[in-house]
Design an enzyme around this catalytic site. Structure first.
Site, mmCIF file in Angstrom:
data_model
loop_
_atom_site.group_PDB
_atom_site.id
_atom_site.type_symbol
_atom_site.label_atom_id
_atom_site.label_comp_id
_atom_site.label_asym_id
_atom_site.label_seq_id
_atom_site.Cartn_x
_atom_site.Cartn_y
_atom_site.Cartn_z
ATOM 1 N N GLU A 90 65.247 -28.642 -66.260
ATOM 2 C CA GLU A 90 64.600 -28.454 -67.869
ATOM 3 C C GLU A 90 63.140 -28.427 -67.637
ATOM 4 O OE1 GLU A 90 62.873 -28.994 -71.212
ATOM 5 O OE2 GLU A 90 62.779 -30.623 -69.904
ATOM 6 N N ASP A 91 62.634 -28.927 -66.866
ATOM 7 C CA ASP A 91 61.200 -28.967 -66.823
ATOM 8 C C ASP A 91 60.557 -29.365 -65.408
ATOM 9 O OD1 ASP A 91 58.414 -28.643 -67.698
ATOM 10 O OD2 ASP A 91 58.297 -30.175 -68.795
ATOM 11 N N HIS B 67 63.173 -33.849 -71.685
ATOM 12 C CA HIS B 67 62.717 -32.696 -72.209
ATOM 13 C C HIS B 67 61.296 -32.476 -72.094
ATOM 14 C CE1 HIS B 67 63.210 -35.257 -75.890
ATOM 15 N NE2 HIS B 67 62.211 -34.651 -76.376
ATOM 16 N N ILE C 210 57.805 -33.140 -69.079
ATOM 17 C CA ILE C 210 57.258 -33.988 -68.356
ATOM 18 C C ILE C 210 55.619 -33.938 -68.289
ATOM 19 C CG2 ILE C 210 57.055 -34.710 -65.798
ATOM 20 C CD1 ILE C 210 59.431 -33.271 -65.245
#
Length: 134
Positions: A55-56, A116, A118
């Site tokens: 996601e990141d 969702h 970092i």
């Protein structure tokens, strides 16, 4: 006289088309709309345990990358997994990087962990990294 008028109109149309064509190409180049890399330069590796993508990703100066996975139920976007989210660390300088799952400590309900984003804070000495998820 009519022929001169046609030549001037044609020259004006050509100049306007050249101007808009040049502007379009410049905007296209600045927006990086056609970023293509030759395949021969790619050094991609399959990352085990990252089945549904990261996601990141946040990369530190020393080549360590932090990855978050498992984003679901976010802004009505489709979810490809119902598993809880996880955090991984990856050494990008290693010849065959393999993600290592980070053990999250504390009173966090890991069954509903949904990372969702970092952020990483590195102390002034550059030796300690603190990770935060949004």
């Amino acid at each position: 006289m009519a022929a001169l008028k046609k030549v001037l109109i044609a020259a004006t149309v050509a100049a306007i088309a050249a101007f808009f064509g040049h502007a379009f190409l410049k905007i296209n180049r600045q927006s990086l709309a056609s970023r293509e890399m030759p395949v021969k330069h790619l050094k991609c590796h399959y990352l085990p345990n990252i089945d549904y993508g990261a996601e990141d990703i946040t990369v530190l100066k020393d080549g360590l990358a932090f990855l978050s996975t498992g984003l679901h139920d976010y802004l009505d976007m489709p979810s490809f997994s119902n598993e809880p989210g996880k955090m991984y660390v990856l050494d990008l300088l290693h010849p065959k990087p393999t993600p290592v799952e980070l053990q999250i400590k504390g009173e966090l309900d890991l069954s509903s962990f949904n990372p969702h984003g970092i952020s990483v804070y590195t102390d002034e000495a550059g030796e300690t990294h603190h990770g935060f998820k949004a």
